[in-house]
Write an enzyme that holds these catalytic residues in place. Structure first.
Site, PDB file in Angstrom:
ATOM      1  N   GLU A 178     -29.552 -39.774 -11.454  1.00 13.75           N
ATOM      2  CA  GLU A 178     -29.816 -40.939 -11.357  1.00 13.75           C
ATOM      3  C   GLU A 178     -28.462 -41.204 -11.501  1.00 13.75           C
ATOM      4  OE1 GLU A 178     -31.670 -43.763 -14.662  1.00 13.75           O
ATOM      5  OE2 GLU A 178     -32.289 -41.872 -14.832  1.00 13.75           O
ATOM      6  N   ARG A 214     -32.014 -26.498 -19.509  1.00  6.54           N
ATOM      7  CA  ARG A 214     -30.949 -27.375 -19.559  1.00  6.54           C
ATOM      8  C   ARG A 214     -29.865 -26.627 -20.208  1.00  6.54           C
ATOM      9  NH1 ARG A 214     -30.006 -32.937 -19.965  1.00  6.54           N
ATOM     10  NH2 ARG A 214     -31.920 -33.362 -18.910  1.00  6.54           N
ATOM     11  N   LYS A 227     -25.250 -38.034 -19.977  1.00  7.61           N
ATOM     12  CA  LYS A 227     -24.458 -39.026 -19.651  1.00  7.61           C
ATOM     13  C   LYS A 227     -24.645 -40.302 -20.476  1.00  7.61           C
ATOM     14  CE  LYS A 227     -26.861 -38.922 -15.815  1.00  7.61           C
ATOM     15  NZ  LYS A 227     -27.714 -39.191 -14.629  1.00  7.61           N
TER      16      LYS A 227
HETATM   17  P1  ATP Z   1     -28.398 -36.884 -18.462  1.00  7.95           P
HETATM   18  O1  ATP Z   1     -29.104 -36.612 -19.777  1.00  7.95           O
HETATM   19  O2  ATP Z   1     -26.927 -36.329 -18.945  1.00  7.95           O
HETATM   20  O3  ATP Z   1     -28.430 -38.325 -18.122  1.00  7.95           O
HETATM   21  P2  ATP Z   1     -30.210 -36.398 -16.600  1.00  7.95           P
HETATM   22  O4  ATP Z   1     -31.115 -35.114 -16.595  1.00  7.95           O
HETATM   23  O5  ATP Z   1     -30.769 -37.634 -17.056  1.00  7.95           O
HETATM   24  O6  ATP Z   1     -29.040 -35.860 -17.311  1.00  7.95           O
HETATM   25  P3  ATP Z   1     -30.104 -36.862 -13.874  1.00  7.95           P
HETATM   26  O7  ATP Z   1     -29.073 -37.455 -13.196  1.00  7.95           O
HETATM   27  O8  ATP Z   1     -31.438 -37.216 -14.089  1.00  7.95           O
HETATM   28  O9  ATP Z   1     -29.422 -36.561 -15.382  1.00  7.95           O
HETATM   29  O10 ATP Z   1     -29.960 -35.185 -13.414  1.00  7.95           O
HETATM   30  C1  ATP Z   1     -29.943 -34.875 -12.214  1.00  7.95           C
HETATM   31  C2  ATP Z   1     -30.340 -33.409 -11.854  1.00  7.95           C
HETATM   32  O11 ATP Z   1     -29.480 -32.617 -12.937  1.00  7.95           O
HETATM   33  C3  ATP Z   1     -31.899 -32.991 -12.591  1.00  7.95           C
HETATM   34  O12 ATP Z   1     -32.373 -32.123 -11.709  1.00  7.95           O
HETATM   35  C4  ATP Z   1     -31.456 -32.670 -13.991  1.00  7.95           C
HETATM   36  O13 ATP Z   1     -32.605 -31.652 -14.194  1.00  7.95           O
HETATM   37  C5  ATP Z   1     -29.994 -31.680 -13.547  1.00  7.95           C
HETATM   38  N1  ATP Z   1     -29.346 -31.557 -15.061  1.00  7.95           N
HETATM   39  C6  ATP Z   1     -28.938 -32.632 -15.826  1.00  7.95           C
HETATM   40  N2  ATP Z   1     -28.343 -32.383 -16.983  1.00  7.95           N
HETATM   41  C7  ATP Z   1     -28.465 -30.868 -16.804  1.00  7.95           C
HETATM   42  C8  ATP Z   1     -28.094 -29.890 -17.758  1.00  7.95           C
HETATM   43  N3  ATP Z   1     -27.567 -30.015 -18.790  1.00  7.95           N
HETATM   44  N4  ATP Z   1     -28.328 -28.549 -17.391  1.00  7.95           N
HETATM   45  C9  ATP Z   1     -28.948 -28.495 -16.275  1.00  7.95           C
HETATM   46  N5  ATP Z   1     -29.439 -29.254 -15.252  1.00  7.95           N
HETATM   47  C10 ATP Z   1     -29.169 -30.589 -15.462  1.00  7.95           C
HETATM   48 MG    MG Z   2     -32.297 -38.799 -16.064  1.00  2.00          MG
END
Ligand code: ATP
Ligand code: MG
Length: 559
Positions: free
Chosen positions: A38, A262, A272
Site C-alpha cells: 500500500e 510477519r 509504517k
Molecule cells: P505495515 O503494518 O507496516 O503498514 P502492511 O502489511 O500494512 O505493513 P503493506 O504495504 O500492506 O504493509 O504490505 C505489503 C506486503 O508486505 C504485504 O504482502 C504484507 O503482508 C508484507 N509485509 C508487511 N509487513 C511485513 C512484515 N513485518 N513481515 C513480513 N511481511 C510483511
Molecule cells: Mg496494509
C-alpha cells in the site's frame, strides 16, 4: 534460531513444497506471485522479507512476480511513496514483470459488484457504520440482519449506480455482500464491499467517490492478474474464507491465498504507521534516517542489498510469529562488508607522535592493500612523515601487564609503516600529554622488514599534515527495549536518547575521494560509508556497524 537456520539450508520451506507439488501435479506450468504494497509509507525490513519471498520463488521456479500497488484507500496514499517503493525493490536487486495498480481495476471491481447484486448476493445498506457495528454480533452471538438486507435487485442496482454518481454523502450508504449474519467467521457477516468517500485519489483523481474495501479489492485484483500463489501475513488467515467466497461466486481465476508469519526485528518497530509518527514528530531526520529499519534508511546507513537478502534468506519463513534478533542482520552486513570494504585509517581522539629520528621535511608514500580479504581490491598510497596522530586511547603512561600498545619505552608497529619506540613525553600545563616523542626503526618498513624485531601491538595512525577532518555519525539502537510496540503506553517513550553520537575523525587523505557507493572499514573501529549530507569541505561518515561480532559467537555455539 540456530535450528531454523540449519533447517532452512537443507529443506524446502512450506511454500516451496506447495509450489513443487503444484508444478509436479500439473496444476500450473508456471507460477505468478505479486508484491502488493500500500503506497502509504516507505518499505521496511518486514517488506524486504516479503519481497525476497515473492520474487525469490519466481526466481527459483518458472513464472514471474508483479508489483501491484494496493492503492484503494485514497486518503493515505502518495506518489512519493510509489516512487520510493520502486526504487527500494530495484535496489534490493529484484525486477517485476508488470507494474500494476489496484486503482486501475476500479471499473472491473465495480462490474464484479454489479454481478454480485444481480445474483442477489449484495445489497445497498442505508445503516450508519455505528448501526452496522451494533448489528454485527459477537464471537458467541449471531448478528442481526439489516432492515435493508432484502431490498430487491433492481433497487440495489439503482442505488449502487447512484452511489457511484455521487448522489449521496460520505457514510450514508454502503454496499454489502449478502452472506450470513450468523456465520461463525465474523468477517463473513455481510462484509462491506464499498463505501462512499468523496476524496481525491492520487491516480484516479475525482473519477470515483466510492472505493472498494481491502477484502473486495485484493482477492479480485489477484484474480485479474492470474496470481497463482497470493502470499500474505498471518493476520489474513480469517480473510481467506471470504477471499475464496468472492472467487467462487464470481467464477473468476482461482488464485489461492497462503499466509506466513510477519517478521519483526527487536529494538525497532516495523509498522509504517509507527514509522510515520517517528518521521512526522521529528524523532528521526526522515524516512531514510540511518537509524530507521526502512530499506532507504538501511541503504543510507551503508547496508548492502546482498546483506539484506542474505538476512531474509537466513530467517526464512515461518508459520508462527517471532521476533528476529537485529544481531543477525548485523552479522550479515559484517560478513559482506568484510569481503568488499576498503580499509582506511581514521583517528577519533588524536595525540601527536613526533618521530625524532625521521628527517624533517621528508615524506614518503606507503603503498597499502585496500582489502586483505580481496586480492582484486587494489592498493592506495598513504603518506608518512615525521609527525603522525595516533589514538589517545592507544597510549598510557602506566601500562598494566600485557599492555601491547604504546607506553614509555615500549615499541609498537604503525600499521603498514614502521615500528616506533616511545622515548619521551611532552606535557602541557594541565599535565596532559601533548606530544609523544618516538624514534622509528628504518629497517622495519612493512612489506620489507629486515629489523628482526617482533612487536605485539599494531596501531592505526594518520599523517598529521594530511589528516582530513571528517564528521562521524555513530548510531546505536533506535529503542531501548526489545519490543517497543509491545510495551505499556506510547512506544515513543522507549526511544533511545543516545541513538546518535557525532564525533570528529581525522582520516587518511584518500577518503576525500569517497562516494556514497563506497564501503569502508575504519581499522579497529567498524564499517562506514559516506552520507549524502556530506559537503566537499566536510565529509560525513555513517557507521554501518561495529566490528564486534557477538552473533558469530552465538552461531558457533549453536552449531
Ligand atoms: P505495515 O503494518 O507496516 O503498514 P502492511 O502489511 O500494512 O505493513 P503493506 O504495504 O500492506 O504493509 O504490505 C505489503 C506486503 O508486505 C504485504 O504482502 C504484507 O503482508 C508484507 N509485509 C508487511 N509487513 C511485513 C512484515 N513485518 N513481515 C513480513 N511481511 C510483511
Ligand atoms: Mg496494509
Amino acid at each position: 534460531m540456530a535450528e531454523e537456520l540449519k533447517q532452512d539450508e537443507k529443506s524446502l520451506n512450506f511454500l516451496e513444497e506447495i509450489i513443487e507439488d503444484d508444478l509436479k501435479n500439473g496444476r500450473y506450468n508456471s507460477i505468478v506471485t505479486r508484491f502488493p504494497p500500500e503506497p502509504n509509507g516507505y518499505l521496511h525490513l518486514g517488506h524486504a522479507s516479503s519481497i525476497c519471498l515473492n520474487f525469490g520463488l519466481t526466481r527459483k521456479y518458472p513464472g514471474y512476480t508483479n508489483l501491484r500497488f494496493d492503492d484503494t484507500n485514497p486518503t493515505t496514499e502518495d506518489t512519493e511513496y510509489v516512487e520510493s517503493i520502486k526504487a527500494d525493490i530495484k535496489w534490493l536487486g529484484f525486477t517485476w514483470k508488470h507494474e500494476l495498480y489496484a486503482s486501475d481495476y476500479f471499473e472491473n471491481l465495480y462490474g464484479f459488484a454489479v454481478t454480485l447484486i444481480r445474483k442477489g448476493l449484495a445489497y445497498v445498506d442505508d445503516s450508519t457504520s455505528e448501526e452496522i457495528a451494533a448489528m454485527k454480533g459477537t464471537q458467541t452471538e449471531p448478528g442481526k440482519d439489516s432492515p435493508y438486507r432484502d431490498r430487491p435487485v433492481e433497487l440495489n442496482l439503482d442505488l449502487f449506480e447512484r452511489m457511484r454518481k455521487g448522489e449521496f454523502p460520505d457514510g450514508s450508504r454502503t454496499l454489502r455482500a449478502k452472506i450470513s449474519m450468523s456465520h461463525l467467521n465474523m468477517l463473513m457477516r455481510d462484509p462491506i464491499l464499498y463505501r462512499i468517500k468523496h476524496a481525491h485519489h492520487h491516480r484516479t483523481g475525482d473519477a470515483w467517490c466510492i472505493y472498494p474495501m481491502y477484502d473486495f479489492a485484493h482477492g479480485q485484483s489477484d484474480s485479474i492478474e492470474n496470481i497463482t500463489h497470493s502470499i500474505c501475513t498471518l493476520e489474513f488467515v480469517p480473510h481467506r474464507e471470504l477471499y475464496d467466497w468472492f472467487i467462487e461466486q464470481l467464477g473468476i481465476f482461482p488464485s489461492h491465498q497462503y499466509e506466513f508469519a510477519r517478521r519483526n526485528i527487536n529494538y525497532t518497530v516495523t509498522s509504517k504507521r509507527k514509522l510515520l509518527q517517528l518521521v512526522q514528530e521529528a524523532h528521526v531526520a526522515g524516512w531514510d534516517d540511518p537509524r530507521m529499519p526502512t530499506i532507504s534508511g538501511l541503504r543510507r546507513r551503508g547496508y548492502t542489498p546482498d546483506s539484506i537478502r542474505e538476512f531474509c534468506d537466513r530467517i526464512g519463513i515461518a508459520k508462527r510469529e517471532n521476533i528476529v534478533d537485529v544481531g543477525l542482520l548485523e552479522f550479515c552486513v559484517r560478513e559482506h562488508l568484510n569481503r568488499i570494504a576498503h580499509r582506511r585509517m581514521v583517528v577519533f581522539d588524536p595525540v601527536k607522535v613526533v618521530i625524532t629520528n625521521y628527517p624533517e621535511g621528508q615524506r614518503e608514500s606507503l603503498s597499502t592493500e585496500n582489502n586483505p580479504e580481496d586480492p582484486n581490491g587494489g592498493t592506495r598510497d598513504i603518506p608518512f612523515s615525521r609527525e603522525v596522530f595516533i589514538e589517545r586511547d592507544d597510549f598510557t603512561e602506566n601500562p598494566p601487564k600485557k599492555y601491547f600498545r604504546l607506553a614509555p619505552g615500549q615499541m609498537v608497529r604503525l600499521k603498514s609503516a614502521y615500528i616506533i619506540k616511545c622515548e619521551e613525553l611532552v606535557k602541557g600545563e594541565d599535565g596532559q600529554v601533548k606530544e609523544i616523542h618516538c624514534t622509528y626503526v628504518p629497517e622495519s618498513r612493512s612489506g620489507n622488514d629486515t629489523s628482526g624485531i617482533h612487536v605485539k601491538g599494531t596501531l592505526h595512525w594518520v599523517n598529521a599534515a594530511d589528516a582530513l577532518e571528517v564528521e562521524v555519525r555513530e548510531y546505536d539502537r533506535l529503542f531501548r527495549v526489545e519490543d517497543p510496540a509491545d510495551e505499556e503506553g506510547d512506544f515513543k517513550s522507549y526511544l533511545n536518547p543516545d541513538s546518535l553520537r557525532i564525533v570528529t575523525g581525522y582520516a587518511e587523505p584518500s577518503l576525500v575521494k569517497a562516494t556514497t557507493d563506497d564501503r569502508f572499514q575504519f581499522l579497529r573501529k567498524g564499517y562506514y560509508c559516506l552520507d549524502k549530507d556530506s559537503g566537499p569541505s566536510r565529509p560525513i561518515f555513517n557507521r554501518t556497524v561495529t566490528l564486534k561480532d557477538a552473533w558469530a559467537k552465538e552461531m558457533k555455539k549453536g552449531s
